[in-house]
Design an enzyme around this catalytic site. Structure first.
Site, PDB file in Angstrom:
ATOM      1  N   SER A 276     -23.305  39.870  36.169  1.00 54.33           N
ATOM      2  CA  SER A 276     -22.383  39.459  36.500  1.00 54.33           C
ATOM      3  C   SER A 276     -21.421  38.825  37.340  1.00 54.33           C
ATOM      4  CB  SER A 276     -21.854  40.701  36.649  1.00 54.33           C
ATOM      5  OG  SER A 276     -20.413  41.853  36.833  1.00 54.33           O
TER       6      SER A 276
ATOM      7  N   ASP B  55     -20.964  43.387  24.783  1.00 49.03           N
ATOM      8  CA  ASP B  55     -19.931  43.303  26.393  1.00 49.03           C
ATOM      9  C   ASP B  55     -18.651  42.997  26.134  1.00 49.03           C
ATOM     10  OD1 ASP B  55     -19.368  43.392  29.309  1.00 49.03           O
ATOM     11  OD2 ASP B  55     -20.517  41.084  29.550  1.00 49.03           O
TER      12      ASP B  55
ATOM     13  N   HIS C 203     -22.574  45.839  29.019  1.00 49.06           N
ATOM     14  CA  HIS C 203     -22.267  44.540  30.208  1.00 49.06           C
ATOM     15  C   HIS C 203     -23.784  45.112  31.124  1.00 49.06           C
ATOM     16  CE1 HIS C 203     -20.650  41.865  33.347  1.00 49.06           C
ATOM     17  NE2 HIS C 203     -21.256  43.144  34.197  1.00 49.06           N
TER      18      HIS C 203
END
Length: 199
Positions: A86, A144, A171
């Site tokens: 991320s 995602d 995600h």
């Protein structure tokens, strides 16, 4: 493990609201599924020591301090690669560009980014004037909604020869046998033996 039996040592960078401890848990299943052993080193963003979070905030505010902290760790740590998830993946991309543009020596040999994105800001444009030659692996979730796949594709496009793995989830750090085999193959091809002992 590399062809000469050396276990790759990888610095791992967590997400925005994460920490080294959280990323350790998030990576556990994938690390356990890898076909060869790796040494994973988890670090915290400097903001956590101040009661804050993240490698930077809106507009990349504070990223320079995080950059300097991670570069210092890389300079003394004997790392083969950097892994980021991320926001940590975005940091990994920036560090890869900084290494190519500003660093006098090679600090790491490959980058792995999961659910990452890149900076569109003019302050970072000079870092991306040339494609990053570092071997890179990008793991992208087709579902995602936190970091859309197109943003991860933009990050991959910063690299000269990116390798991209897609999965059907969101995600997350995927850990299927199929993903683990591909990550393991990337590590076998790009992890190199360190010439100095780990400190």
């Amino acid at each position: 493990m590399t062809t000469d039996g050396v276990v790759p040592r990888i610095l791992c960078l967590h997400g925005y609201h994460g920490s080294g401890a959280i990323l350790r848990r998030q990576l556990l299943d994938l690390a356990s599924a890898l076909p060869d052993p790796v040494e994973l080193v988890f670090t915290d963003a400097p903001a956590l020591a101040r009661g804050d979070f993240g490698w930077w905030h809106e507009g990349f505010a504070g990223w320079e301090g995080s950059r300097d902290a991670v570069l210092s760790q890389l300079r003394i740590g004997g790392f083969d690669g950097v892994f980021g998830f991320s926001q940590g993946a975005a940091m990994t991309g920036l560090l890869s560009a900084v290494q190519q543009t500003d660093e006098p020596s090679q600090l790491f040999e490959f980058a792995i980014m999961v659910g990452g994105f890149t900076s569109p800001l003019s302050q970072h444009a000079r870092l991306f004037q040339a494609p990053i030659s570092l071997p890179s692996l990008h793991i992208v979730g087709r579902s995602d909604v936190i970091v859309p796949p197109r943003d991860s594709a933009d990050l991959a496009s910063r690299f000269a020869q990116p390798e991209v793995i897609e999965h059907s989830s969101g995600h997350v750090i995927p850990s299927s046998a199929h993903i683990a085999r591909q990550v393991g193959d990337f590590l076998r091809r790009h992890a190199v033996a360190r010439t100095e002992p780990t400190r």
